[in-house]
Every structure is written in structure tokens, then in C-alpha cells.
Design a protein around this motif. Structure first.
Motif, PDB file in Angstrom:
ATOM      1  N   LEU B   7       0.839  -1.198   0.000  1.00  0.00           N
ATOM      2  CA  LEU B   7       0.000   0.000   0.000  1.00  0.00           C
ATOM      3  C   LEU B   7       0.873   1.246   0.000  1.00  0.00           C
ATOM      4  O   LEU B   7       0.662   2.179  -0.765  1.00  0.00           O
ATOM      5  CB  LEU B   7      -0.917  -0.017   1.232  1.00  0.00           C
ATOM      6  CG  LEU B   7      -1.789   1.243   1.401  1.00  0.00           C
ATOM      7  CD1 LEU B   7      -2.799   1.314   0.262  1.00  0.00           C
ATOM      8  CD2 LEU B   7      -2.497   1.227   2.731  1.00  0.00           C
ATOM      9  N   ALA B   8       1.862   1.217   0.853  1.00  0.00           N
ATOM     10  CA  ALA B   8       2.766   2.360   0.922  1.00  0.00           C
ATOM     11  C   ALA B   8       3.460   2.569  -0.417  1.00  0.00           C
ATOM     12  O   ALA B   8       3.576   3.688  -0.906  1.00  0.00           O
ATOM     13  CB  ALA B   8       3.794   2.145   2.036  1.00  0.00           C
ATOM     14  N   LEU B  11       1.170   4.151  -2.912  1.00  0.00           N
ATOM     15  CA  LEU B  11       0.965   5.562  -2.644  1.00  0.00           C
ATOM     16  C   LEU B  11       2.149   6.404  -3.081  1.00  0.00           C
ATOM     17  O   LEU B  11       1.985   7.491  -3.630  1.00  0.00           O
ATOM     18  CB  LEU B  11       0.692   5.773  -1.153  1.00  0.00           C
ATOM     19  CG  LEU B  11      -0.725   5.345  -0.753  1.00  0.00           C
ATOM     20  CD1 LEU B  11      -0.859   5.300   0.731  1.00  0.00           C
ATOM     21  CD2 LEU B  11      -1.751   6.290  -1.356  1.00  0.00           C
ATOM     22  N   VAL B  12       3.347   5.892  -2.812  1.00  0.00           N
ATOM     23  CA  VAL B  12       4.535   6.654  -3.212  1.00  0.00           C
ATOM     24  C   VAL B  12       4.568   6.785  -4.726  1.00  0.00           C
ATOM     25  O   VAL B  12       4.826   7.849  -5.285  1.00  0.00           O
ATOM     26  CB  VAL B  12       5.823   5.986  -2.700  1.00  0.00           C
ATOM     27  CG1 VAL B  12       7.042   6.676  -3.289  1.00  0.00           C
ATOM     28  CG2 VAL B  12       5.880   6.050  -1.183  1.00  0.00           C
ATOM     29  N   LEU B  14       2.050   6.709  -6.716  1.00  0.00           N
ATOM     30  CA  LEU B  14       0.998   7.651  -7.083  1.00  0.00           C
ATOM     31  C   LEU B  14       1.480   9.082  -6.922  1.00  0.00           C
ATOM     32  O   LEU B  14       1.275   9.933  -7.774  1.00  0.00           O
ATOM     33  CB  LEU B  14      -0.239   7.387  -6.202  1.00  0.00           C
ATOM     34  CG  LEU B  14      -1.461   8.268  -6.525  1.00  0.00           C
ATOM     35  CD1 LEU B  14      -2.006   7.887  -7.887  1.00  0.00           C
ATOM     36  CD2 LEU B  14      -2.511   8.098  -5.460  1.00  0.00           C
ATOM     37  N   ALA B  15       2.141   9.303  -5.801  1.00  0.00           N
ATOM     38  CA  ALA B  15       2.636  10.652  -5.540  1.00  0.00           C
ATOM     39  C   ALA B  15       3.614  11.085  -6.614  1.00  0.00           C
ATOM     40  O   ALA B  15       3.560  12.203  -7.113  1.00  0.00           O
ATOM     41  CB  ALA B  15       3.305  10.708  -4.161  1.00  0.00           C
ATOM     42  N   VAL B  16       4.502  10.151  -6.984  1.00  0.00           N
ATOM     43  CA  VAL B  16       5.484  10.507  -8.009  1.00  0.00           C
ATOM     44  C   VAL B  16       4.789  10.789  -9.325  1.00  0.00           C
ATOM     45  O   VAL B  16       5.106  11.749 -10.025  1.00  0.00           O
ATOM     46  CB  VAL B  16       6.514   9.368  -8.171  1.00  0.00           C
ATOM     47  CG1 VAL B  16       7.430   9.675  -9.356  1.00  0.00           C
ATOM     48  CG2 VAL B  16       7.334   9.224  -6.911  1.00  0.00           C
TER      49      VAL B  16
END
Lengths: 313, 417, 281
Positions: B7-8, B11-12, B14-16
Motif C-alpha cells: 500500500l505504501a 501511494l509513493v 501515485l505521488a510521483v
């Protein structure tokens, strides 16, 4: 609840071995480092360069507006700062604001935490409404307080709080009052939340037993609640004090530091950003940092083993 | 544990991915980035659009807005220029930044062929704000000055008195207020500078030499002290700025106000009853026999030394300062043109009905702040500390010493301010 | 136990006082947001004329032109992403510190605290330079990274305090039953740690949501990563000198609403978690 001493399995496993560590202890260490690594890496990578750069700058004579005059200055910048009367006055200001607001926040926060914990009705309303001040953008809150008290736009001057037309930001005392009010309003919820977390870990059974023994509410509070909340109080105080010491937004919006209401952060801003004197400004920053570290150190020593991380290792 | 880690990771990622979308573009080779605050009237934007069109594809001016407060603008500009950001082409410069930016090596001097059009028919006072060490470093585009606004129905004889002292007497007698700007910020320096210059003195004699001749300075300080402590001083005078001054005048409790022309349109919209009785005159005098030196504001356009399109930038500037464009900016935002011949233009006369000439006279006579000094910010901070708060300003001798000390410290750039 | 009216009254007064004190300045902001530019300086608490113009101005122009919508979306996304990552990373670290024994514990704690306590103004300048060189200036990740860095210490400390209160024996029992440390963490510790994690999440979210300094330094456009607090500095009044009081107040009210919703939604979880934690004997 750190009164019950956990069986020292890890330690016991280590003692009998005089040579090296057990497999389990070694695996434990490896796991621990792996778990810590992401967070630590994240923090260090981002701040290593800026903090290092600031330290280096503080030893330079560097004014962005005069690029030809750059050069190594040793401790000159620090001498200028520490030898300036303004610096010590501002430090005094900051300490005053910090101490007063944190004390008020601790008392109010405790009351609110108790209410949130014990109220027989309306808990949801209290919890929600108390978190709203904390959730508002700081500069906007400061600006709301400013507009409320400033004679030109505010309504306070027509109320019972201030019967005549008072220039609230025209004098040091009254300006500091409003600044502290704004800070307290904004961050008491933070205290209350952390204290509430501590409150909920206290075993209800202890209160029952005390009540049966005939202890009054006050006695229950001072003999059970307070001592058992020491860790939570310590964390709350630590963070809140370190934060309060760096107060900036409220003062910037309300007085811009006039009337001797400057804090050390505003002073730093004036040197770094207004005067573009990177050397002097960085020296101020490093000194703020050192003072903050000193405060943290005092707390850790003062509260002893209660701050997490300082105990059984 | 595994699901948490994945999950983490998602998310990372996605952020990038999102961050890739959020990247700002540097623009094509024809884009000129104009770093300036968002002028509410919209004049500069319209003019820039026109010029880009007229250039026939040679350049395209794109606005990169800065925050509204002058301090915040300077902060952002300094950060970029200090980092030698190539994306900065055109800069909207407050008149007081010229010396500072020029000395720091951030401005490209105005080339010979542009100096002519940039200075033709422009007020001398305005040109002085654009020079550093006698070279033209930026190009004036619009100006600003403060006028004395008064209540026609309250002043004896329908005309305002000539000097500050007389004004205070009149105001006190009628129990009305005088609105000025006296918070601890640049506006206070504007006031102090105007007072000292009007009294016949000056603040500095060059970048590192303090002037502050005793007699005129003490006279100016005396007037400022009276302003701060008289019955005619509004309660919030120590935190007053252009906006609170305007608000104060619009409530009807005041008889005089010194402020920029924006108050004219504001009163028309927000306080029509007050507006009917509003008159404009030249800035007050300190002594009856000395000409007043009204404050000078405005914006100059500078070209960054690190821009890769300097020639295009100056071409764009030449277009933007054309007479008809200055009139557009005046029409849309009430900002006074920098060319004195434009004040005869009927369109400009319509924007400032009845006081276009007062405006021209004011800018002509104006006394600029010492913007040719590279350490202007230190000077400004020093003056602020020396003079604020007006309500507690000491007797002239005492106040003079205090001000002199602060200004001395400032020009030497010593110590903490 | 008898609950007399006296007790009810005291509680009512107390709760009422707290709610009023907490909400009054917000009420004032709401009132300000309804004021017209003409009446903003009239010194009244209750506006003479009400107007919705200030709110209108925030939304006109859709996602493209509105000075508020895109920054709002930026704020929400950035805060959510940063919070999630922060809690995950902090939980790992806090577990290690609270439960495992290894050298360097105080160093991690003390160091992270020290890092978070460095005056922000000195950090933003170099960060600006770094980010521009790495081409992450004005991007989501450009803000998320500093938010993580400066919120992690708070999250770690909070979680460590929580994790220390969890009975050690439960983990022992799980180990006896054959669970690896990882499984013990997931199945035993996480449910007990949930309330602490929610508290930490709220604190981190609000930190990111409110941040002004980093937002204003490391972003420059709403198409990039400009958040609402930074966008406020770009709101225009009617002239260069007029403060857009009404617009700022309206924006402030609007950004507080998500906080209220957020708290309301998670508040139930916290209540459940906290009271469940208190019940254990």
C-alpha cells in the motif's frame, strides 16, 4: 502503565552468552534497523544539506546584495548576535510568550481532556469543536484575531472587554496579550488531544478502588491521574514548548514585531529575508536551534525516564 | 505486513506520478516570463497580451504571479535571482528595489537604444528611481504618489490648509481625524521620508553616508510627533496602513487623509456620501515657505541578468511602455502614467476628474526614497525602528539622536535590526 | 449512581463554555466572510449587510480560473498522501523503538526531534535550491517530502508513547504460539495501536493542511502544487493596497469544513478505540 516490569526476555537471553548475541537478538536488531531506516533516511536526506548549509553560512560573511564582500568570518556573526542588546531582549520576549502560553495551555488542555474523557453527554460536540481551532490555517486565525482587536476593523472595542477605544496593538503589554490569546486558542486542542490519549490508558479500576476508599475527586486527580499521566504530559509539554519557542505567524501578522513583541524567529526572518544577510541570519538560526536543543535536554533530564526512548534499551 | 508495505509503495508511486503532472513548464523559446504581482485592474495583463499579439509571433509574455504583498514579492524574487534562475525574464520591480537588485548583479542594464524611448517625456523624479550609479537599470511603466484628500464640506473656505500644523489645528477644532500610514512597515518610511525631504533635509548623502541635517530633521520629527499624539490621531494609528486609512476616511470620522489615488474609486463605490465631498490637493507642507515633496511609488520593469532572452525582453518592454498602453493601464487600474505629456490626454483627465493636474504636479515634485542605496532594506528597517510608534515619539532632540543612531547602523549594515 | 441536576448543570456549563470558546473566533471569521468591502471596517460583529460575493469569487471560473478550487484539491491530496506515508513509516519506527532492543535508539529519537526543531526559515532557502535542481519544485512530491520530514518526529513520539502502553505480554503470548515478530505486529499490535495511530494521523494531517511557509516557498502555481494557505497570499483585493479580507475569510471558512468532516468521521473511531483501550483490566 510502565509499573509492571515486563519479563526481560531479550536481556535475559543476552546475559548468559558472554560471546556475541543470540540469533534472536541479532534478528531483532536487524529488524529494528530495517524498520527505522525509511523514516530516518527520509528525515536525514532532506535536512542534512539545508542544516549543514546553514551552519556553514553562519561562519561566512555573506550578504546577497553585496556579492563581492563574501568571505570566511569565523565566529564574527555569533559575536554580533550575542553582543547585541536587541538579541537578548528578543530572547526574553520569546521565553515570556512560551512560558505563559504553555502554562495556560497545560491547565486548559487538562480541563478539556477531562471533559472529553468523562463527560456524560455531548462528548462528540466537544471533541469536534475543540479540534477546529487546531485545524484552521495559522495565518488566517492570526489574521482573524487581528481584525477582531484592531481599532479600525474590530468589534472588541465596543464590548465589555474594552469599554474605551483601546489601541490593542499600540502597546507591548496589550499586543502580547492578544498574541498569547491567539496562540493559546490555536494550540490548546493539541495539548488536550495528547493529554486525552494519556488519560484513556489509566485503568478505571484504580478510580473505583479509590472511590471505595473514600478519596475525593481532587485526591483521585492528584494521586492517580496526574502521576500516571506523567509520560503523556511530558510528551505534550515537550512538543508544545519547542513549538511555542519558535512562534512566528501570529506575531508576523499582528504586529510584524513592533512594540518590542519580536520573537527570535521574527528576528531571524528579518536578517535572512529582509536584509538578505545570510551569514547573520544563519547564525541566528543556529542559535535558535541550540536553545531549542537545550530546552529539549532540560525536559528529558527533568522528566527523567518518562520520556519514551530514554529507558530500558 | 506485506499488504501495508505494498500500500505504501502504491501511494509513493501515485505521488510521483502526480508530481510529474504537476511540474511547471519552462515555456517555449518565445515565452517571456513576467514575474509580477497580480494587479487587480488587469491593465498590465491586457497590455502584455496586446504586445505579444503585435509582435507577430516573436514573443509571448506569460505572467507568473507573485504574492500581493511587496515584502512577499521581494522574498520570492530574491530567492530566484539569488539562485540564478533562468526562467525569470521580466521583473515587476517596486521603485525601492533598484539599487539593491542592481548592486547584487541581478539586473541587465538598459541598452543604449532603449534608454531613449524609456526616458522620453518621463518625469525626472521617476527616472531617478530607475537609475543606479547613473545608469538606467530598469524601465518605468507606471507611477504612484500620495495626495492630500480632504472633506470639502468640513474645511474652512472649502480649501485645505497648506501645512501639517494648520491641518492638525483644523482637525482638532472640529473633533475629526487625520488618516495616515504609521504602522511599522514601509509605509511609515514613505511618510518619514516625505516629511524630512519636505522640511528641506535628506536621509542619506550617498550609499554609505548619513545626511539627516539637524534642523530640518528635527522639524520633521516634531510634526510627526504632533501627528501621533494630537487629538486628531485615530486610535489605531500605530498599526495604520493604506487600507485602514481608506476605511477610516470612508466612515466619515476624518477630515484629512494622505493616500494613493486608489481611494478615489474605492470611495465612489463604497461610500458615495463621503465621495461627494471628497477633494484632492497636493501633499501638505512642513513649513509654509518650503515646497512639499510628495511620496513616490510605482513599478519599473527590469530584465534579469540570467534571462536567455534579454533582447526579446527589452523589445517587449518597449512595446509595453508606449503611450497608449500607459493610458490603458491607467484606465483599468487607476495607475498614473510615467510620461508627463499624458496628463493632458482627455482620457487620462477623465480617469482623474478634476485632479489630473494635481497628480501631475505631485509626481513632478515628488521626493523619492533613497532607492539608489543597495542597503535600502536596512535603511528602511532602521528608519522604522527609529520612528515607530508615532504615539511615543520623543521630543525632537531625543528623537533625532535615536533616528540618527539607527540610520547610522543601517548604512554600515552592522548589527541586528 | 444518582446523577443529580447539579451534576448535569455543571457539565452543561462546562461543555457550553468550551464549545463557545473554541468556536467563537470561527464564528467571527464566518461573519467577516459575509461582509461587503464597504462594511469590512465598520467594527461590527454582525454584518450590516450580508453578501455571498466573497464565496462567489472563490468559485467563479471553475477549476481553471478559480483561485481556490485547484489549490483546495492540491491541499487535500497532498495532506492525505503525506499522512498515509508518515503513519506507515512512523509506525515501523515506533514499534522498533518501543519493543525491540538495539543500539542507537536515543540517537534516532533525539536526532529526529532535533531535525524537526530547526528554524524553518533557514531550511527553506536551501530546499528551494535543491528542489529546483532536482526538478521537483512546484510538484506534489516537492511538498510531501518536507512534510514527511517535519511531521515524522511528532508521529514517532506519539506512537512510541502509545506503543509503550501496550501490554508486552500479548506479544510474548503470540511468540509462544509461534508467530514471527512480523505476524505479532500485524495481528496483535495493530488493533491495539489503532487509536494511537488515528491520533497521530490527525496531528500529521493538520500539520500538512495548515502549512504556510513550505507551501509558499516550494510552490508557485495552482497547476503545480500550490495549496490553499499559499494561495491566500495571492488573493487580490480591489487595488494593490486593499486587503481582500472578505475573500480570505471565506476561503478560511471553506478550508475548515473538510477538517470538521474529517474529525467527525474519524472521531467515532477514536472514541471506540480510546474507550476500548481503557476497558482492558
Amino acid at each position: 502503565m510502565s509499573t509492571a516490569a515486563p519479563p526481560q526476555v531479550g536481556a535475559a537471553a543476552e546475559k548468559p552468552q558472554k560471546v556475541g548475541l543470540t540469533e534472536r537478538a541479532r534478528a531483532e536488531r536487524k529488524l529494528a534497523w530495517m524498520l527505522c531506516a525509511p523514516a530516518v533516511l527520509m528525515m536525514v536526506l532532506v535536512t542534512a544539506y539545508p542544516i549543514g548549509y546553514a551552519l556553514w553560512l553562519s561562519l561566512q560573511k555573506k550578504d546577497l546584495r553585496f556579492p563581492d564582500e563574501t568571505g570566511f568570518a569565523g565566529l564574527d556573526n555569533y559575536a554580533t548576535v550575542l553582543g547585541s542588546g536587541l538579541w537578548w531582549k528578543v530572547v526574553g520576549n520569546t521565553v515570556f510568550i512560551t512560558v505563559v502560553s504553555v502554562i495556560i495551555e497545560l491547565i486548559l488542555g487538562m480541563i478539556i481532556a477531562l471533559v472529553m474523557h468523562r463527560a456524560i453527554f455531548g462528548r462528540g460536540a466537544v471533541r469536534t469543536s475543540v479540534l477546529i481551532p487546531y485545524g484552521i490555517v495559522t495565518v488566517v486565525a492570526a489574521f482573524a484575531w487581528f481584525y477582531a482587536f484592531d481599532p479600525g476593523t474590530g468589534f472588541v472595542n465596543d464590548t465589555f472587554l474594552s469599554p474605551d477605544d483601546k489601541a490593542w496593538f499600540g502597546g507591548r503589554g496589550s499586543a502580547l496579550t492578544v498574541i498569547i490569546l491567539a496562540e493559546v486558542w490555536k494550540t490548546t486542542p493539541f495539548m488536550a488531544l495528547l493529554l486525552l490519549a494519556g488519560l484513556t490508558t489509566i485503568d478505571e479500576g484504580l478510580y473505583e478502588a479509590a472511590r471505595v476508599d473514600g478519596a475525593s475527586a481532587w485526591q483521585r486527580f492528584t494521586r492517580i491521574t496526574l502521576p500516571l499521566m506523567k509520560p503523556a504530559i511530558a510528551v505534550a509539554l515537550l512538543f508544545r514548548t519547542l513549538d511555542a519557542f519558535r512562534v512566528f505567524d501570529s506575531i508576523f501578522v499582528m504586529t510584524r514585531g513592533a512594540q518590542d513583541t519580536q520573537s527570535v524567529s521574527i528576528l531571524g526572518y528579518d536578517q535572512l529575508i529582509s536584509r538578505l544577510n545570510l551569514g547573520l541570519g544563519s547564525a541566528v538560526s543556529v542559535l535558535i536551534f541550540i536553545m531549542v536543543l537545550a530546552i529539549a535536554f532540560l525536559f528529558v533530564k527533568g522528566f527523567g525516564a518518562s520520556v519514551p526512548g530514554q529507558e530500558d534499551s | 505486513m506485506l499488504s501495508r508495505v505494498s500500500l505504501a509503495a502504491v501511494l509513493v508511486a501515485l505521488a510521483v506520478a502526480l508530481s510529474a503532472c504537476g511540474g511547471s513548464s519552462g515555456g517555449g523559446s518565445k515565452t517571456l516570463n513576467f514575474y509580477i504581482f497580480n494587479e487587480p485592474g488587469g491593465g498590465p495583463q491586457k497590455v502584455a497580451q496586446e504586445c505579444s499579439k503585435q509582435s507577430g509571433g516573436k514573443y509571448d509574455i506569460e505572467f507568473k504571479f507573485l504574492p500581493n504583498q511587496a515584502d512577499a514579492q521581494r522574498e520570492q524574487l530574491v530567492r530566484r535571482l539569488g539562485a540564478e534562475d533562468e526562467s525569470v525574464d521580466l521583473i515587476g520591480m517596486d521603485v525601492i528595489w533598484t539599487g539593491e537588485f542592481a548592486n547584487a548583479g541581478w539586473l541587465e542594464p538598459v541598452p543604449e537604444d532603449v534608454v531613449g524611448p524609456a526616458s522620453s517625456k518621463v518625469f525626472q523624479s521617476v527616472l531617478n528611481t530607475a537609475k543606479f550609479e547613473d545608469r538606467l537599470m530598469v524601465v518605468p511603466i507606471w507611477s504612484n504618489t500620495q495626495l492630500l484628500w480632504y472633506r470639502k464640506d468640513k474645511v474652512p473656505g472649502g480649501k485645505p490648509p497648506a501645512t501639517w500644523d494648520q491641518m492638525i489645528d483644523v482637525a482638532e477644532k472640529q473633533n475629526l481625524k487625520i488618516n495616515i500610514q504609521a504602522n511599522r512597515y514601509e509605509g511609515l518610511v514613505v511618510l518619514a521620508n516625505a516629511m524630512i525631504l519636505s522640511a528641506g533635509g535628506k536621509i542619506v548623502n550617498g550609499p554609505t553616508e548619513v545626511a539627516l541635517p539637524e534642523e530640518p530633521t528635527k522639524r520633521a520629527l516634531e510634526v510627526m510627533r504632533r501627528l501621533g499624539t494630537s487629538k486628531a490621531a485615530p486610535t489605531g494609528i500605530d498599526t495604520s496602513n493604506e487600507d485602514t486609512a481608506r476605511l477610516g476616511f470612508e466612515t466619515g470620522d476624518s477630515i484629512f487623509m494622505v493616500n494613493y489615488p486608489f481611494v478615489y474609486t474605492s470611495a465612489k463605490e463604497n461610500a458615495p456620501k463621503i465621495f461627494k465631498e471628497m477633494g484632492a490637493a497636493v501633499y501638505p507642507r512642513v513649513d509654509a515657505d518650503k515646497e512639499p515633496k510628495p511620496p513616490l511609488g510605482g513599478i519599473n520593469i527590469g530584465v534579469s541578468k540570467f534571462s536567455k532572452k534579454k533582447d526579446l525582453a527589452f523589445e517587449a518592454i518597449r512595446c509595453m511602455i508606449k503611450a497608449e498602453n500607459q493610458v490603458t493601464i491607467a484606465k483599468m487600474g487607476g495607475l498614473p502614467p510615467v510620461r508627463e505629456d499624458l496628463y493632458d490626454d482627455p482620457e487620462v483627465q477623465k480617469i482623474y476628474p478634476g485632479f489630473a493636474d494635481v497628480l501631475r504636479e505631485s509626481i513632478d515634485k515628488a521626493g523619492p526614497r533613497p532607492s539608489e542605496s543597495p542597503a535600502y532594506t536596512d535603511l528602511s528597517l532602521g528608519i522604522q525602528r527609529g520612528v515607530h510608534p508615532l504615539t511615543k515619539l520623543g521630543a525632537p532632540d531625543e528623537a533625532y539622536d535615536k533616528l540618527h543612531d539607527y540610520v547610522e547602523q543601517a548604512v554600515k549594515r552592522e548589527g541586528l535590526l | 449512581m444518582k446523577r443529580g441536576t447539579r451534576e448535569y448543570t455543571i457539565w452543561s456549563v462546562g461543555i457550553f463554555a468550551i464549545v463557545i470558546a473554541a468556536l467563537f473566533p470561527v464564528f467571527w471569521l464566518v461573519m467577516l466572510s459575509f461582509k461587503t468591502p464597504a462594511t469590512v471596517g465598520d467594527g461590527r460583529l454582525w454584518p450590516k449587510e450580508f453578501t455571498l460575493d466573497n464565496y462567489d469569487a472563490l468559485f467563479t471560473g471553475g477549476l481553471d480560473k478559480s483561485p481556490f478550487l485547484q489549490p483546495l484539491i492540491n491541499s487535500i491530496l497532498i495532506a492525505l498522501i503525506a499522512t498515509t506515508i508518515a503513519i506507515v513509516l512512523a509506525s515501523f519506527t515506533a514499534y522498533a523503538i518501543a519493543r525491540l532492543s538495539f543500539p542507537g535508539k536515543s540517537l534516532v529519537l533525539g536526532g529526529s526531534l532535533a531535525i524537526a526543531m530547526f528554524p524553518p526559515i533557514s531550511v527553506v532557502g536551501p530546499l528551494f535550491d535543491m528542489w529546483r535542481a532536482l526538478h521537483i519544485y512546484d510538484t506534489y512530491i516537492g511538498l510531501i517530502i518536507p512534510y514527511l520530514t517535519f511531521a515524522l518526529p511528532l508521529a514517532i513520539y506519539t506512537l512510541v508513547a502509545f506503543f509503550r502502553e501496550i501490554p508486552w505480554e500479548l506479544e510474548q503470548a503470540a511468540a509462544v504460539d509461534g508467530a514471527t515478530p512480523m505476524q505479532a505486529f500485524r495481528k496483535v499490535i495493530i488493533p491495539l495501536a489503532a487509536p494511537g495511530m488515528f491520533t497521530a494521523a490527525i496531528l500529521v494531517f493538520i500539520f500538512c493542511w495548515n502549512d504556510f511557509l513550505f507551501a509558499i516557498t516550494l510552490t508557485s502555481s495552482k497547476e503545480g502544487a500550490q495549496t490553499v494557505p499559499a494561495a491566500l497570499a495571492f488573493f487580490t483585493g480591489e487595488s494593490q493596497f486593499t486587503a481582500p479580507t472578505g475573500n480570505i475569510a471565506a476561503a478560511a471558512v471553506l478550508v475548515t469544513i473538510p477538517i470538521i468532516l474529517f474529525v467527525l468521521f474519524f472521531q467515532r473511531r477514536i472514541v471506540a478505540g480510546l474507550t476500548a483501550g481503557a476497558v482492558k483490566g
